[in-house]
Write a protein that holds these residues in place. Structure first.
Motif, PDB file in Angstrom:
ATOM      1  N   GLN A 493       0.829  -1.200   0.000  1.00 56.28           N
ATOM      2  CA  GLN A 493       0.000   0.000   0.000  1.00 56.28           C
ATOM      3  C   GLN A 493       0.868   1.256   0.000  1.00 56.28           C
ATOM      4  O   GLN A 493       0.578   2.224  -0.720  1.00 56.28           O
ATOM      5  N   ALA A 494       1.925   1.264   0.802  1.00 55.38           N
ATOM      6  CA  ALA A 494       2.813   2.426   0.844  1.00 55.38           C
ATOM      7  C   ALA A 494       3.446   2.672  -0.523  1.00 55.38           C
ATOM      8  O   ALA A 494       3.580   3.818  -0.959  1.00 55.38           O
ATOM      9  N   ALA A 495       3.832   1.587  -1.222  1.00 56.85           N
ATOM     10  CA  ALA A 495       4.464   1.732  -2.530  1.00 56.85           C
ATOM     11  C   ALA A 495       3.522   2.361  -3.548  1.00 56.85           C
ATOM     12  O   ALA A 495       3.966   2.989  -4.513  1.00 56.85           O
ATOM     13  N   SER A 496       2.215   2.232  -3.330  1.00 61.69           N
ATOM     14  CA  SER A 496       1.236   2.799  -4.263  1.00 61.69           C
ATOM     15  C   SER A 496       1.011   4.283  -4.038  1.00 61.69           C
ATOM     16  O   SER A 496       0.317   4.924  -4.824  1.00 61.69           O
ATOM     17  N   GLY A 497       1.576   4.842  -2.988  1.00 65.19           N
ATOM     18  CA  GLY A 497       1.431   6.274  -2.756  1.00 65.19           C
ATOM     19  C   GLY A 497       1.222   6.712  -1.315  1.00 65.19           C
ATOM     20  O   GLY A 497       1.914   7.597  -0.865  1.00 65.19           O
ATOM     21  N   PRO A 498       0.230   6.223  -0.559  1.00 66.91           N
ATOM     22  CA  PRO A 498      -0.754   5.200  -0.891  1.00 66.91           C
ATOM     23  C   PRO A 498      -1.816   5.718  -1.870  1.00 66.91           C
ATOM     24  O   PRO A 498      -2.187   6.880  -1.827  1.00 66.91           O
ATOM     25  N   GLY A 499      -2.261   4.795  -2.715  1.00 61.82           N
ATOM     26  CA  GLY A 499      -3.282   5.141  -3.685  1.00 61.82           C
ATOM     27  C   GLY A 499      -4.649   4.616  -3.321  1.00 61.82           C
ATOM     28  O   GLY A 499      -5.597   4.790  -4.096  1.00 61.82           O
ATOM     29  N   PHE A 500      -4.774   3.990  -2.145  1.00 70.11           N
ATOM     30  CA  PHE A 500      -6.048   3.438  -1.701  1.00 70.11           C
ATOM     31  C   PHE A 500      -5.975   3.199  -0.203  1.00 70.11           C
ATOM     32  O   PHE A 500      -4.900   3.162   0.383  1.00 70.11           O
ATOM     33  N   ARG A 501      -7.137   3.031   0.414  1.00 73.41           N
ATOM     34  CA  ARG A 501      -7.208   2.702   1.835  1.00 73.41           C
ATOM     35  C   ARG A 501      -7.293   1.191   2.012  1.00 73.41           C
ATOM     36  O   ARG A 501      -7.679   0.476   1.087  1.00 73.41           O
ATOM     37  N   ILE A 502      -6.943   0.719   3.223  1.00 76.44           N
ATOM     38  CA  ILE A 502      -7.097  -0.699   3.526  1.00 76.44           C
ATOM     39  C   ILE A 502      -7.918  -0.850   4.794  1.00 76.44           C
ATOM     40  O   ILE A 502      -7.865  -0.017   5.692  1.00 76.44           O
ATOM     41  N   ARG A 503      -8.669  -1.941   4.838  1.00 72.67           N
ATOM     42  CA  ARG A 503      -9.532  -2.170   5.989  1.00 72.67           C
ATOM     43  C   ARG A 503      -8.742  -2.646   7.190  1.00 72.67           C
ATOM     44  O   ARG A 503      -9.015  -2.265   8.324  1.00 72.67           O
ATOM     45  N   GLY A 504      -7.754  -3.478   6.972  1.00 73.05           N
ATOM     46  CA  GLY A 504      -7.010  -4.062   8.083  1.00 73.05           C
ATOM     47  C   GLY A 504      -5.695  -3.358   8.318  1.00 73.05           C
ATOM     48  O   GLY A 504      -5.544  -2.166   8.091  1.00 73.05           O
ATOM     49  N   GLY A 505      -4.708  -4.119   8.791  1.00 71.30           N
ATOM     50  CA  GLY A 505      -3.395  -3.562   9.030  1.00 71.30           C
ATOM     51  C   GLY A 505      -2.723  -4.198  10.232  1.00 71.30           C
ATOM     52  O   GLY A 505      -3.175  -5.208  10.773  1.00 71.30           O
ATOM     53  N   TYR A 506      -1.613  -3.584  10.634  1.00 73.00           N
ATOM     54  CA  TYR A 506      -0.834  -3.997  11.816  1.00 73.00           C
ATOM     55  C   TYR A 506      -0.601  -2.722  12.611  1.00 73.00           C
ATOM     56  O   TYR A 506       0.083  -1.807  12.142  1.00 73.00           O
ATOM     57  N   PHE A 507      -1.153  -2.640  13.827  1.00 64.51           N
ATOM     58  CA  PHE A 507      -1.251  -1.360  14.515  1.00 64.51           C
ATOM     59  C   PHE A 507      -1.624  -1.584  15.975  1.00 64.51           C
ATOM     60  O   PHE A 507      -1.787  -2.720  16.429  1.00 64.51           O
ATOM     61  N   ILE A 508      -1.785  -0.475  16.709  1.00 62.49           N
ATOM     62  CA  ILE A 508      -2.358  -0.486  18.055  1.00 62.49           C
ATOM     63  C   ILE A 508      -3.543   0.460  18.034  1.00 62.49           C
ATOM     64  O   ILE A 508      -3.389   1.657  17.764  1.00 62.49           O
ATOM     65  N   LEU A 518      -4.827  -5.207  17.480  1.00 60.93           N
ATOM     66  CA  LEU A 518      -3.418  -5.112  17.115  1.00 60.93           C
ATOM     67  C   LEU A 518      -3.129  -5.496  15.667  1.00 60.93           C
ATOM     68  O   LEU A 518      -2.003  -5.291  15.205  1.00 60.93           O
ATOM     69  N   GLN A 519      -4.098  -6.036  14.971  1.00 61.26           N
ATOM     70  CA  GLN A 519      -3.848  -6.425  13.589  1.00 61.26           C
ATOM     71  C   GLN A 519      -5.165  -6.524  12.845  1.00 61.26           C
ATOM     72  O   GLN A 519      -6.237  -6.324  13.404  1.00 61.26           O
ATOM     73  N   SER A 520      -5.065  -6.822  11.559  1.00 58.09           N
ATOM     74  CA  SER A 520      -6.238  -6.941  10.709  1.00 58.09           C
ATOM     75  C   SER A 520      -7.246  -7.916  11.303  1.00 58.09           C
ATOM     76  O   SER A 520      -6.893  -9.020  11.719  1.00 58.09           O
ATOM     77  N   ARG A 521      -8.495  -7.495  11.343  1.00 58.84           N
ATOM     78  CA  ARG A 521      -9.549  -8.345  11.871  1.00 58.84           C
ATOM     79  C   ARG A 521      -9.974  -9.403  10.857  1.00 58.84           C
ATOM     80  O   ARG A 521     -10.017  -9.157   9.660  1.00 58.84           O
ATOM     81  N   TRP A 522     -10.292 -10.579  11.358  1.00 64.24           N
ATOM     82  CA  TRP A 522     -10.851 -11.607  10.482  1.00 64.24           C
ATOM     83  C   TRP A 522     -12.255 -11.189  10.057  1.00 64.24           C
ATOM     84  O   TRP A 522     -13.030 -10.656  10.847  1.00 64.24           O
ATOM     85  N   ASN A 523     -12.587 -11.433   8.789  1.00 68.21           N
ATOM     86  CA  ASN A 523     -13.968 -11.324   8.344  1.00 68.21           C
ATOM     87  C   ASN A 523     -14.311 -12.599   7.574  1.00 68.21           C
ATOM     88  O   ASN A 523     -13.465 -13.477   7.391  1.00 68.21           O
ATOM     89  N   ARG A 524     -15.538 -12.713   7.146  1.00 73.07           N
ATOM     90  CA  ARG A 524     -15.968 -13.969   6.519  1.00 73.07           C
ATOM     91  C   ARG A 524     -15.187 -14.265   5.237  1.00 73.07           C
ATOM     92  O   ARG A 524     -14.912 -15.428   4.929  1.00 73.07           O
ATOM     93  N   TYR A 525     -14.824 -13.202   4.505  1.00 74.69           N
ATOM     94  CA  TYR A 525     -14.045 -13.454   3.287  1.00 74.69           C
ATOM     95  C   TYR A 525     -12.693 -14.080   3.641  1.00 74.69           C
ATOM     96  O   TYR A 525     -12.277 -15.083   3.041  1.00 74.69           O
ATOM     97  N   GLN A 526     -11.965 -13.493   4.615  1.00 73.89           N
ATOM     98  CA  GLN A 526     -10.648 -14.010   4.972  1.00 73.89           C
ATOM     99  C   GLN A 526     -10.746 -15.387   5.622  1.00 73.89           C
ATOM    100  O   GLN A 526      -9.885 -16.248   5.407  1.00 73.89           O
ATOM    101  N   VAL A 527     -11.797 -15.609   6.432  1.00 72.81           N
ATOM    102  CA  VAL A 527     -11.993 -16.935   7.021  1.00 72.81           C
ATOM    103  C   VAL A 527     -12.210 -17.972   5.925  1.00 72.81           C
ATOM    104  O   VAL A 527     -11.611 -19.057   5.933  1.00 72.81           O
TER     105      VAL A 527
END
Length: 605
Positions: A493-508, A518-527
């Protein structure tokens, strides 16, 4: 309260340095800076082959996270965004930079390099430069505590090198902890302590206090945990001195009070907004982010080195038995250095040296945390840090990271020892030089720093036409805190500019459902993606419809699947089919990435 070779008489007029002496001093610092930089470049030389395509460290997750934040600041400033708040990660809730290791001060300093060569290159440069700057600052800070001649300069240069390339900094470099390789506040506080406690009421308390406030503000914008540690041990130093010189407390209180008012005034006035973000800002965690009882140093680490140290008398695998990962095993002091510190305390008649050694011993004790851990085994022995375990904010300190204060004190004691060690007779000279040599050799850094590939699919180099800033993207593989490539989606995402938002991530952060995330939440698609990748049965049509509806409810407008980059592998062909089912889009493959559009997009402001 503290004496120094340069202030035997506090009331004597101090002559201004001549232009020649100022030039010699500047030349000394310049040559020393070059020397430290060459050592740092040698230790991290593996990254020089491709500074934009490799990451310094044994793991990539933290490095990718730091690179994301380094990229965020210049992007935010040039696009009218708030650099200390963002919803470009963890959409739609967003993140509070002051509760993350966002290093905004470093992001400012490295912004030209970030813009010119990318945030991966900026991260690598930061890890290389951090120890150099920290070491030079200690050299400056030790000026009042050592003599002004050649021997004093050697003493300060050696101490600066010990600090810069200490086991602490080597350990955190290999863990990718950019914030901790820039341990600049402890040396500044050593110099501040000299002006506050060494010169007292005669030392311009308003000016010293104001400069202290600026130093603390800078650290607030670098890493809040080191700020808390620094303030705690500045207070502890004052207490140690008060116990040592009780009759001089009354003399010093007025000056210290004025300095304190100036410090708090400058810090509060200039840091009002960052302080608000820490204390009451949005998206901050609503409960403890870590277990303070599990973040102390291993008692054995004081004499057991890791593979980051070149000279090891213990078995090569001894470090693997210590508590924590290698990045938190930077507390090695060693028998030789401990012996040197003890001899220095006994032989050198210096209150300064003994106070510094006392503070160092207290910091080592504090770094052990709330209870003793020996070779990874928790013993039922409570320790004084339990006092801080229930204090708001201070309870977030990871005691193991207090080791940086111990390192500073060891380096300062070594400097004062070299400057004043007895050389009057051949016997004492041989003994002193031999002990010093053994101690310095025992801290030589090993050639053990590592790098990891940091590939970015071609698609993310230019997402214009495929994605817009209004898009919210779900990335597969899911972004997590997993050490090896768990947060690689942040790099993309950073390499794209960023050029878009993301739902998840690694954070506090927090969200409406959880006090701490602390990190991207599971959703039904990822499960479902994990399910089919593991070879399980296909999810039902009903579950597929639920997954699609959930993505739309979350505001996701597109799914980016990057084949060949899944951390845990699995059957990616089935993941591809699953993504088509959820999105209802056959997908478009471009630049190494499959992009799927959801039929209904929730606009982003």
């Amino acid at each position: 309260m503290l004496e120094s070779p340069r202030s035997a008489s506090r009331h004597a007029r101090i002559p201004l340095p001549s232009p020649r002496s100022r030039g010699a001093t500047a030349g000394f610092y310049l040559l020393l800076g070059i020397a430290y930089l060459l050592v740092s470049l040698w230790l991290q030389r593996r990254v020089l082959a491709d500074p934009g395509g490799l990451l310094i460290g044994h793991v990539t997750a933290d490095a990718d996270m730091f690179a994301w934040w380094l990229n965020w600041f210049p992007f935010a400033v040039t696009h009218g965004e708030n650099p200390l708040l963002t919803d470009w990660m963890h959409w739609p809730y967003g993140l509070n930079a002051l509760w993350n290791t966002a290093v905004p001060l470093l992001a400012v300093l490295l912004a030209p390099l970030t813009v010119a060569a990318g945030s991966v290159t900026a991260f690598n440069a930061g890890v290389i430069l951090g120890p150099v700057v920290a070491g030079l600052l200690l050299v400056v800070a030790l000026g009042p505590f050592t003599s002004g001649g050649a021997r004093g300069r050697v003493a300060r240069a050696v101490a600066g090198a010990l600090y810069a390339f200490s086991p602490f900094h080597l350990a955190h470099a290999i863990a990718g902890h950019l914030n901790l390789t820039w341990s600049v506040l402890p040396p500044l506080l050593l110099l501040i302590a000299h002006h506050l406690f060494g010169r007292g009421p005669l030392g311009r308390p308003w000016l010293v206090g104001g400069l202290t406030g600026l130093a603390l503000l800078g650290q607030l914008l670098l890493y809040t945990q080191t700020l808390a540690v620094g303030v705690v041990f500045l207070v502890i130093t004052a207490i140690v001195l008060a116990l040592r010189f009780p009759r001089r407390i009354r003399e010093y209180v007025p000056g210290l009070a004025r300095a304190g008012v100036a410090c708090v005034g400058v810090f509060a006035a200039l840091g009002a907004y960052p302080l608000y973000l820490v204390l009451a800002g949005p998206n901050r965690p609503r409960s403890a982010i870590r277990n303070v009882h599990a973040t102390g140093a291993d008692l054995a680490n004081v004499v057991v080195p890791t593979r980051m140290t070149a000279v090891r008398l213990t078995p090569d695998d001894a470090g693997t038995e210590l508590a924590g990962h290698i990045g938190e095993q930077g507390g090695y002091v060693g028998i030789a250095v401990l012996a040197l510190v003890v001899v220095a305390v006994l032989v050198i008649r210096s209150t300064t040296l003994r106070v510094v050694a006392t503070v160092g011993a207290l910091s080592w004790l504090a770094s052990l945390g709330t209870g003793v851990v020996l070779f990874g085994e928790h013993l039922d022995v409570p320790l004084p840090w339990l006092v801080f375990a229930e204090i708001p904010l201070l309870s977030e300190i990871e005691p193991v990271r207090i080791q940086i204060v111990t390192v500073l004190c060891v380096a300062a004691v070594v400097a004062m020892w070299i400057d004043r060690m007895p050389l009057s007779t051949p016997a004492t000279a041989v003994g002193a030089l031999a002990l010093t040599g053994f101690a310095l050799v025992s801290w030589l850094p090993a050639d053990a720093q590592e790098v990891r590939p940091a590939p970015v699919p071609e698609f993310f180099a230019d997402t214009r036409g495929a994605l817009e800033p209004s898009d919210v993207v779900e990335i597969y593989p899911r972004i997590t805190a997993a050490w090896d490539d768990g947060a690689q989606g942040l790099r993309w995402q950073a390499a794209s500019g960023p050029g878009f938002r993301i739902r998840g991530g690694y954070f506090i952060a927090s969200d409406p459902d959880d006090d701490v995330v602390l990190q991207s939440r599971w959703n039904r698609y990822q499960v479902g993606a994990q399910w089919v990748a593991d070879g399980k049965n296909e999810p039902s049509d009903a579950y597929t419809a639920q997954a699609a509806a959930e993505l739309r409810d979350l505001g996701v407008t597109a799914v980016a699947m990057v084949p060949g980059r899944a951390v845990d592998g699995g059957d990616e062909a089935r993941v591809l089919d699953w993504t088509r089912r959820v999105t209802g889009d056959p997908g478009r493959f471009d630049g190494g990435v499959w992009l799927f559009r959801l039929p209904v997009a929730a606009p982003v402001g």
